[in-house]
Design an enzyme around this catalytic site. Structure first.
Site, short mmCIF file in Angstrom:
data_model
loop_
_atom_site.label_atom_id
_atom_site.label_comp_id
_atom_site.label_asym_id
_atom_site.label_seq_id
_atom_site.Cartn_x
_atom_site.Cartn_y
_atom_site.Cartn_z
N ASN A 15 28.82 42.43 118.10
CA ASN A 15 27.14 42.47 117.51
C ASN A 15 26.20 42.13 118.72
OD1 ASN A 15 26.95 42.57 114.48
ND2 ASN A 15 28.75 41.41 114.88
N MET A 91 32.12 30.75 116.39
CA MET A 91 32.97 30.23 115.32
C MET A 91 33.09 28.60 114.93
SD MET A 91 34.54 32.98 114.54
CE MET A 91 35.69 32.83 113.72
N HIS A 110 26.97 37.51 108.33
CA HIS A 110 28.43 37.17 107.68
C HIS A 110 28.79 38.45 107.10
CE1 HIS A 110 31.34 34.83 105.28
NE2 HIS A 110 31.17 35.43 104.50
C1 GRF Z 1 31.38 39.76 112.68
O1 GRF Z 1 32.15 40.31 111.63
C2 GRF Z 1 30.45 38.79 111.95
O2 GRF Z 1 30.28 39.13 110.58
C3 GRF Z 1 31.23 37.42 111.82
O3 GRF Z 1 31.83 37.31 113.16
C4 GRF Z 1 32.18 38.55 113.53
C5 GRF Z 1 31.93 38.81 114.97
O4 GRF Z 1 32.26 40.22 115.57
N1 GRF Z 1 30.22 36.31 111.89
P1 GRF Z 1 31.86 40.40 116.78
O5 GRF Z 1 32.17 39.30 118.00
O6 GRF Z 1 30.30 40.41 116.95
O7 GRF Z 1 32.45 41.47 117.25
#
Ligand code: GRF
Length: 202
Positions: A15, A91, A110
């Site tokens: 992301n 996290m 989320h």
């Molecule tokens: C995503 O699925 C988001 O919705 C959740 O954690 C994941 C993060 O993925 N909160 P990334 O590290 O951005 O690949």
């Protein structure tokens, strides 16, 4: 004034990458001023460094207590004059003082349609429940987990031939489109929280 964004990420950082790529192609009056991770070797940090973005990394363990860890983060955000904190796979729960000081300026993504399937295993939980529609939610962060005012949601359909893996792929690809758009709305000052609901200003 250009908005200064801090991205918090613990893991893979796809992301974060989507946001970096979006900002590369669109001038949305903002920049990623810093990326923070509680995990020193995280892929997210590597992605940030590759793009010349300033990074910070420390864990609660290094600060002895969660309180001083949160204080350190808060002072960093102030020092860097951050306007918006984007949680992208961060996290840990964001400390109460940070939430208070940055009320309606911390957003989270989320991988489910909140308030359904809160928690760390949202994709798996939705799949195992057998729901036919799940999706992605972007919301402001408040004191409770996966709970603040909802900014945007996108549905993802679960077909009979989907597996957890294919569902994950579908969810992530929706996330990568939705999150930068929400950041854009924020940076243009379009998000208003009225009575606990988010409204789009003209
Ligand atoms: C995503 O699925 C988001 O919705 C959740 O954690 C994941 C993060 O993925 N909160 P990334 O590290 O951005 O690949």
């Amino acid at each position: 004034m250009r908005k200064r964004i801090a991205v918090f990420a613990s893991g893979n950082g796809t992301n974060l990458q989507a946001l970096i790529d979006y900002l590369d192609g669109h001038d949305i009056n903002s920049e990623i001023a810093m990326v923070f991770s509680d995990k020193q070797g995280s892929k997210a940090l590597k992605r940030a460094k590759k793009h010349g973005i300033k990074t910070y990394s420390f864990s609660p363990g290094e600060y002895g207590s969660r309180k001083s860890y949160d204080e350190k983060i808060l002072s960093l955000l102030k020092e860097e004059k951050i306007d918006l904190v984007v949680l992208a796979g961060y996290m840990l729960i964001v400390g109460k003082d940070i939430v208070e000081e940055f009320r309606n300026r911390v957003i989270n993504i989320h991988p489910a349609l909140l308030p359904c399937f809160k928690g760390m295993h949202a994709i798996e939980d939705a799949f195992n429940k057998g729901v036919k529609i799940t999706g992605v939610t972007v919301h402001f962060v408040d004191e409770d987990m996966d709970n603040g005012p909802i900014i945007a949601q996108s549905p993802v359909f679960i077909d009979d031939h989907d597996s957890i893996e294919t569902l994950e792929e579908k969810i992530h690809s929706v996330e990568h489109k939705l999150y930068p758009k929400v950041v854009e709305l924020f940076c243009y000052g379009r998000l208003r929280v009225v009575g606990g609901k988010v409204r789009l200003a003209d």
